[in-house]
Design a protein around this motif. Structure first.
Motif, PDB file in Angstrom:
ATOM      1  N   GLU A  71      -9.185   5.407   1.495  1.00  0.00           N
ATOM      2  CA  GLU A  71      -8.539   4.274   0.829  1.00  0.00           C
ATOM      3  C   GLU A  71      -8.709   4.524  -0.660  1.00  0.00           C
ATOM      4  O   GLU A  71      -9.841   4.651  -1.142  1.00  0.00           O
ATOM      5  N   SER A  89      -9.026  -1.875   7.766  1.00  0.00           N
ATOM      6  CA  SER A  89      -9.320  -1.475   6.385  1.00  0.00           C
ATOM      7  C   SER A  89     -10.608  -2.160   5.942  1.00  0.00           C
ATOM      8  O   SER A  89     -11.094  -3.082   6.599  1.00  0.00           O
ATOM      9  N   THR A 138      -3.511   4.210   1.317  1.00  0.00           N
ATOM     10  CA  THR A 138      -4.389   4.458   2.459  1.00  0.00           C
ATOM     11  C   THR A 138      -3.815   5.575   3.311  1.00  0.00           C
ATOM     12  O   THR A 138      -2.618   5.548   3.627  1.00  0.00           O
ATOM     13  N   ASP A 155       0.880  -1.164   0.000  1.00  0.00           N
ATOM     14  CA  ASP A 155       0.000   0.000   0.000  1.00  0.00           C
ATOM     15  C   ASP A 155       0.917   1.213   0.000  1.00  0.00           C
ATOM     16  O   ASP A 155       1.893   1.247   0.752  1.00  0.00           O
ATOM     17  N   PHE A 161      -0.961   2.055   6.613  1.00  0.00           N
ATOM     18  CA  PHE A 161      -1.508   0.714   6.368  1.00  0.00           C
ATOM     19  C   PHE A 161      -0.491  -0.309   6.827  1.00  0.00           C
ATOM     20  O   PHE A 161       0.652  -0.287   6.378  1.00  0.00           O
TER      21      PHE A 161
END
Ligand code: FRU
Length: 487
Positions: free
Chosen positions: A425, A304, A435, A254, A259
């Motif tokens: 996100e 998430s 993110t 990510d 994240f």
């Protein structure tokens, strides 16, 4: 019903209980007709202490039920100072077995422990002795079991740091889930560079393995530094045969700053789903450290949304929000096709956007009436990357700032943006993700979407309807449902 104002940063559809501390997703499993999402949870405060396994359950990945914590530390026991991370599998006899890291502050490593549930994952009985007492020689960090079935045997990875400076995923094997034999590292690497100045870390937490067809697979790890702690999530795709993993180049899982600790759930329909811990970016000096702002908010961290993971023929791991997230779409707020610059309209604080951003275009989500506070998306004209900036996303000076690069090709780019009060996100249609947390304090003004730069854009935005979640959300450690904190 209380009239207390809702915490403007508390997410509506990202999983977390109404209060207190949350970190890694744990024990992700489809068992007894339900998806189970356990998670690191301190039911007493917004600090990383006394970790339990909190518990969400869902039959369809849309409606979630928050259940009482499933695992708690045993005073004086093996895990007296925390039931740390791990996963869970359904045993051949139909029981659910959880594997976890047993934390005591009087030793540096966490033995691998197990617990068995006979009631569909609601309560567990702990195994008296650890499954694995401690690390092999040369390890300087050791925790976070991940167990999966591979043909006739069970396999386990444990995250580790080695004395020579390498991060490692150590492997064990078992025929019965009870007796485990050490088989050496599946992969061990010194820190390797990643985009944006990051690296793969001197230690690996939460090692996970995603098997794909033809013995291709992906090893996911969370890069950890003995001095600076949690850093970022990394994956190696590769080919695996007889316990030897021929790894490709490392990939940042990510591209944002917030994240970590992604964990996998092999779904019954064959999809590999992934959840991660999205941490705070307030006034804490480093990830997981106490901060005044967090203490006064009374909560920290969230999970998430679930993401589907695929492995391309090119060896690149790709992610997209699980298809079920589409079902949360409520009222449509924006449907715009046109030329920038233009103000398109307003959206709710829980929103799902699809955006086509031209090569010279940008997007702004303003969160204060005077538009002084905004989250910004721009394109790098040379590379095509999408630059996501939170430099102006909070008028509160304590909020962390910075801009991040989401890899994309030159020309128009298709984005999916999931917004939820203090988290974004962002996904490219090509499967890259970013993110980040942001902390708007612009009051009750509606959030407004504008396109900047030039070129033809298309923007659609829906409200995300979190009712399915809200109906079921309670604080299990408090007897009275705290429904006022939910909307
Ligand atoms: C990762 C981690 C794990 C550990 C857990 C403790 O964020 O540090 O290694 O098991 O969190 O809460």
């Amino acid at each position: 019903m209380s009239t207390a104002a809702r915490d403007p940063h508390l997410p509506a559809y990202h999983l977390r209980p109404p209060r207190n501390w949350v970190n890694d997703p744990n024990g992700l499993v489809f068992h007894d007709g339900h998806y189970h999402v356990y998670f690191q949870y301190n039911p007493y405060s917004a600090r990383h202490e006394a970790m339990h396994w909190g518990h969400f359950r869902s039959a369809d990945l849309v409606h979630w039920q928050l259940l009482p914590p499933a695992l708690a530390p045993t005073p004086g026991g093996l895990d007296a100072d925390g039931v740390w991370s791990g996963n869970a599998v359904t045993a051949p006899d139909g029981d659910l077995i959880a594997f976890y890291s047993a934390r005591r502050s009087d030793r540096w490593y966490q033995p691998i422990a197990a617990a068995r549930s006979r009631d569909g994952g609601t309560t567990f009985a702990k195994r008296a002795q650890p499954l694995i007492d401690g690390p092999p020689a040369a390890a300087t960090m050791f925790r976070d079991p991940y167990v999966w079935r591979d043909g006739e045997r069970w396999r386990m990875l444990v995250g580790a740091a080695l004395a020579d400076g390498r991060g490692a995923a150590l492997q064990y094997e078992s025929e019965d889930l009870d007796t485990w034999t050490y088989r050496g590292p599946l992969l061990a690497r010194p820190p390797q560079p990643l985009p944006g100045g990051r690296d793969t870390g001197r230690g690996w937490e939460c090692a996970q393995y995603a098997p794909f067809a033809d013995r291709r697979g992906a090893l996911l790890v969370s890069a950890w530094d003995p001095d600076d702690g949690a850093q970022c999530a990394v994956a190696w795709s590769g080919h695996e045969e007889d316990g030897t993993f021929a790894a490709d180049h490392p990939q940042l899982l990510d591209h944002g700053p917030d994240f970590y600790a992604p964990a996998l759930l092999p779904a019954p329909d064959g999809r590999i789903l992934m959840w991660a811990w999205i941490w705070e970016a307030r006034d804490e000096p480093r990830v997981g450290a106490p901060g005044e702002w967090i203490d006064s908010a009374g909560w920290a961290g969230m999970l998430s949304t679930p993401r589907e993971l695929t492995l391309g023929d090119d060896g690149v791991l790709r992610q997209r929000p699980a298809a079920e997230i589409d079902e949360l779409r409520g009222a449509r707020r924006i449907r715009a096709r046109g030329k920038a610059p233009s103000v398109l309209g307003s959206i709710g604080r829980a929103a799902d956007l699809t955006v086509t951003l031209p090569a010279e275009g940008g997007l702004r989500i303003s969160t204060s009436a005077d538009a002084a506070e905004f989250l910004a998306f721009a394109r790098d004209r040379e590379t095509g990357d999408v630059l996501v900036s939170r430099d102006h996303a909070s008028l509160d000076h304590r909020a962390k700032r910075g801009a991040w690069r989401l890899p994309a090709r030159p020309g128009p780019v298709d984005l999916r943006i999931l917004l939820d009060h203090s988290v974004a996100e962002v996904f490219t249609a090509d499967g890259q993700a970013l993110t980040l947390r942001f902390y708007p304090v612009g009051g009750t003004a509606a959030w407004r979407v504008a396109v900047t730069g030039s070129g033809r854009h298309s923007v659609d935005a829906w409200d995300v309807d979190a009712t399915a979640l809200k109906d079921k959300r309670r604080t299990p450690e408090h007897p009275t449902p705290q429904t006022e904190a939910l909307s």
